[in-house]
Design a protein around this motif. Structure first.
Motif, short mmCIF file in Angstrom:
data_model
loop_
_atom_site.label_atom_id
_atom_site.label_comp_id
_atom_site.label_asym_id
_atom_site.label_seq_id
_atom_site.Cartn_x
_atom_site.Cartn_y
_atom_site.Cartn_z
N GLN A 91 21.76 9.44 -19.18
CA GLN A 91 20.58 10.21 -19.60
C GLN A 91 19.50 9.32 -20.20
N PHE A 92 19.87 8.24 -20.85
CA PHE A 92 18.88 7.29 -21.34
C PHE A 92 18.13 6.67 -20.16
N TYR A 93 18.87 6.36 -19.11
CA TYR A 93 18.27 5.78 -17.90
C TYR A 93 17.24 6.73 -17.28
N PHE A 94 17.57 8.01 -17.20
CA PHE A 94 16.68 8.97 -16.54
C PHE A 94 15.51 9.41 -17.41
N THR A 95 15.62 9.31 -18.73
CA THR A 95 14.59 9.88 -19.61
C THR A 95 13.80 8.85 -20.40
N THR A 119 11.49 5.51 -21.35
CA THR A 119 10.32 4.84 -20.77
C THR A 119 10.58 3.37 -20.49
N THR A 120 11.77 2.89 -20.80
CA THR A 120 12.05 1.45 -20.72
C THR A 120 13.15 1.08 -19.74
N GLN A 121 13.71 2.04 -19.02
CA GLN A 121 14.89 1.78 -18.19
C GLN A 121 14.60 1.83 -16.69
N GLY A 122 13.34 1.57 -16.31
CA GLY A 122 13.01 1.53 -14.90
C GLY A 122 12.18 2.70 -14.40
N LYS A 123 12.09 3.77 -15.21
CA LYS A 123 11.25 4.93 -14.86
C LYS A 123 11.56 5.46 -13.46
N PRO A 124 12.79 5.84 -13.17
CA PRO A 124 13.15 6.26 -11.80
C PRO A 124 12.41 7.53 -11.37
N PRO A 127 7.75 19.49 -18.97
CA PRO A 127 6.97 19.10 -17.80
C PRO A 127 7.29 17.67 -17.37
N VAL A 128 6.78 17.28 -16.22
CA VAL A 128 6.93 15.91 -15.74
C VAL A 128 6.37 14.94 -16.78
N ASN A 129 7.13 13.93 -17.09
CA ASN A 129 6.70 12.88 -18.03
C ASN A 129 6.46 11.60 -17.25
N PHE A 130 5.21 11.29 -16.97
CA PHE A 130 4.89 10.12 -16.16
C PHE A 130 5.25 8.81 -16.86
N ALA A 131 5.43 8.85 -18.17
CA ALA A 131 5.86 7.65 -18.88
C ALA A 131 7.31 7.30 -18.54
N SER A 132 8.04 8.24 -17.91
CA SER A 132 9.45 8.03 -17.60
C SER A 132 9.75 8.06 -16.11
N THR A 133 8.72 8.20 -15.27
CA THR A 133 8.97 8.24 -13.84
C THR A 133 7.84 7.56 -13.08
N ALA A 154 19.70 17.40 -24.17
CA ALA A 154 18.91 16.25 -24.60
C ALA A 154 19.58 15.47 -25.73
N THR A 155 20.61 16.01 -26.34
CA THR A 155 21.31 15.28 -27.41
C THR A 155 21.97 14.01 -26.92
N MET A 156 22.09 13.85 -25.59
CA MET A 156 22.72 12.66 -25.03
C MET A 156 21.70 11.67 -24.47
N ASP A 157 20.43 11.85 -24.79
CA ASP A 157 19.38 11.03 -24.18
C ASP A 157 19.27 9.63 -24.76
N LEU A 158 19.86 9.37 -25.91
CA LEU A 158 19.77 8.04 -26.51
C LEU A 158 20.67 7.05 -25.76
N SER A 159 20.46 5.78 -26.01
CA SER A 159 21.19 4.73 -25.31
C SER A 159 22.69 4.87 -25.48
N SER A 160 23.41 4.86 -24.35
CA SER A 160 24.88 4.88 -24.32
C SER A 160 25.46 6.07 -25.06
#
Length: 587
Positions: free
Chosen positions: A291-295, A297-302, A361-367, A380-386
């Motif tokens: 979830q950190f990867y998908f949400t 702004t620093t993990q590639g913005k897939p 909504p779509v967050n362009f900072a993350s995609t 969203a409670t699992m959105d932090l790293s690891s």
């Protein structure tokens, strides 16, 4: 790994990643026991073979697809075309797992274990993992040395062994899988290798090999149809067993079966479809980074790529790309009345997170593309790293259905009845109309045909439709897309520009059509911050309008004469002069 089953013994602590060289091949797998004193009880067999589960794909591999389905802020060497010959490669060209497997299979105590059924069950498990190991090696390198024994210090012939033909290796893989199917247990398990897991792997392996041999005529490989028939048989045996079915429950986190197949925290609710999973647990501290990867702004913005989004059908089964002006529709209009899996894979207008009531909504900072992935996401409670700990899927019944349909289509034996027992079920889960064999072949989709240039013949239309279905159903699962492009010989798709949403001009845009702007496309200097994402018009593919164009400063290339296989490491070629480099790779 699972919660408790995959507790590794001290044996595993001695396994290190290393290249296939003489020093490695002379090592014993462990120094903590001798073959003469171990493998005396079933617990010994179980303890040692538990270590093999470490060879299953990692969490990142399962969800982290980044080829032409999913675009990131950076690209891998496979996409950019900048693939150098490595000096060493302790990841792909790593032979230690094979040594540990062969050590077990060649132990006299294992071979002479008094209970034949117990012995064969664990030997079947070892041969499953040997088949998996060699399938990976063949996918990456083609011809590779086949080793079925532990290589001793004085075994110069094997230490300096040349590459064996792909045909020999894959026949050996098939023999290993058949042994595993015949001897592994039949009790279903979400986390243990069973007869059904072996059938699922055989379905995957034989489809890959059959289509590789069919489309890669430059290698002059025979028996494509034999492998495709093996795929049909393995898939049908699993389908006919009654052990598995598509998950269609409505009691998951969202009530949408396709979404909940991936969003469930544990595999038990979706066990009708999951053949094998990778287990995680917050209580045991077994987490991953999904979830950190998908949400973040620093993990590639897939973000999903435009051609994939275009490939989703309309809800009535008609083709989106048949609509006049489809390529200039803006986000709100282009996502209306589409295959429901589109809205269960990316954010659509009105999307809310599991456990939340406010619209996200779509967050362009993350995609990168605007088509922001939501597949696999839970609260969203699992959105932090690891901090993610939902279980992940390695093999599922839906893939077996797709393998079955594709193999029969490639063989020319596909019937409408075959489609009804495979593709119809996948589409029916989300309320989509069935695929018609006659209609597909009578009117092949020109958009799909423009991508898949090597498909021809009387079954062209239905093969294109099955490829569409596979791409949509399996997106962001186990790097399926890379394998599909390689076996279909369609690597050229990796060298084309990757695109995102379309914008008709500069200005502010209300993507959800709810009165709130989410993005501003500007010309000239960046305007003062406006509380919304701001993007220069230069990031579009035309001067004043167009699609988001990603990675514009990277020239992507794919060499048809070289890039379907990886290069062997230089150090290993130096150590063993009988090894040869793959075609097109200059040493």
């Amino acid at each position: 790994m699972n919660r408790k089953s995959f507790k590794y013994t001290t044996l595993l602590l001695l396994i290190v990643a290393a290249s296939c060289n003489k020093d490695l091949l002379e090592q014993y797998p462990t120094a903590s026991f001798s073959p003469q004193t171990f493998f005396k009880t079933e617990n010994d067999l179980r303890s040692y073979t538990n270590s093999f589960y470490e060879n299953l794909p990692s969490a990142t591999y399962i969800y982290g697809e980044d080829y032409d389905n999913v675009v990131k802020s950076s690209v891998s060497g496979e996409i950019s075309g900048i693939r150098n010959i490595p000096t060493t490669d302790a990841t792909r060209w790593n032979w230690q797992p094979l040594r540990n497997i062969n050590f077990f299979l060649n132990s006299s105590n294992v071979k002479n274990f008094p209970n034949v059924d117990i012995r064969n069950k664990y030997m079947g498990l070892a041969r499953f993992f040997r088949a998996l190991f060699y399938f990976d090696k063949v996918r990456w390198y083609g011809d590779v040395p086949w080793f079925s024994t532990v290589i001793e210090t004085n075994d110069e012939a094997n230490l300096m062994k040349a590459r064996d033909p792909r045909t020999l290796v894959m026949d050996s893989v098939l023999a290993d899988l058949n042994f595993a199917i015949d001897h592994l247990g039949t009790a279903k398990s979400l986390e243990r290798i069973t007869k059904w897991t072996a059938l699922a792997l055989k379905s995957r392996v034989t489809l890959y090999e059959g289509t590789w041999r069919k489309y890669h005529t430059e290698f002059n490989l025979q028996d494509a149809d034999r492998f495709l028939n093996e795929c049909v048989n393995a898939s049908f045996e699993l389908m006919n067993s009654g052990q598995y079915s598509l998950y269609t429950g409505i009691n998951g986190p969202t009530g949408k079966p396709y979404t909940d197949l991936f969003a469930n925290m544990t595999l038990e609710p979706v066990a009708t479809e999951v053949i094998l999973g990778r287990r995680f647990s917050n209580d045991l501290g077994l987490r991953h980074n999904l979830q950190f990867y998908f949400t973040s702004t620093t993990q590639g913005k897939p973000g999903l790529e435009k051609r994939l989004v275009n490939s989703y059908l309309m809800a009535d089964g008609s083709r989106f790309t048949d609509i006049p002006g489809y390529d200039t529709l803006q986000y709100f209009k282009e996502v209306q009345n589409r295959d429901p899996r589109l809205g269960q894979t990316i954010k659509l207008p009105g999307y809310t997170r599991i456990g939340a009531t406010t619209i996200s909504p779509v967050n362009f900072a993350s995609t990168m593309t605007g088509y922001q992935p939501i597949k696999w996401l839970n609260a969203a409670t699992m959105d932090l790293s690891s901090q993610s700990y939902q279980d992940l899927l390695l093999f599922r019944y839906g893939e077996v259905l797709l393998n079955y349909a594709e193999a029969k289509a490639e063989l020319g034996t596909l019937t409408q009845e075959d489609i009804d027992r495979s593709i119809k079920l996948l589409r029916g889960r989300v309320g989509m109309p069935n695929l018609s064999l006659a209609d597909a072949n009578a009117n092949p989709d020109p958009y799909q045909s423009g991508m898949y240039k090597n498909v021809s013949g009387t079954n062209k239309g239905v093969i294109l439709e099955i490829r569409r279905e596979r791409r949509i159903e399996l997106v962001m699962e186990n790097n399926n897309r890379w394998d599909d492009l390689m076996r279909w010989k369609e690597g050229h798709l990796l060298a084309t520009p990757f695109k995102g949403m379309y914008f008709p001009s500069a200005g502010r845009f209300d993507l959800d059509n709810n009165g709130t702007f989410e993005i501003e496309i500007y010309t000239g200097n960046k305007p003062p911050a406006a509380g919304i994402y701001q993007m220069p018009v230069s990031e579009l593919d035309q001067e004043t309008k167009g699609n988001i164009i990603t990675n514009r400063n990277i020239i992507k290339t794919f060499r048809e004469d070289r890039d379907y296989l990886f290069p062997l490491p230089l150090e290993d070629l130096r150590l063993n002069p009988n090894l040869t480099q793959n075609p097109g790779w200059k040493q």
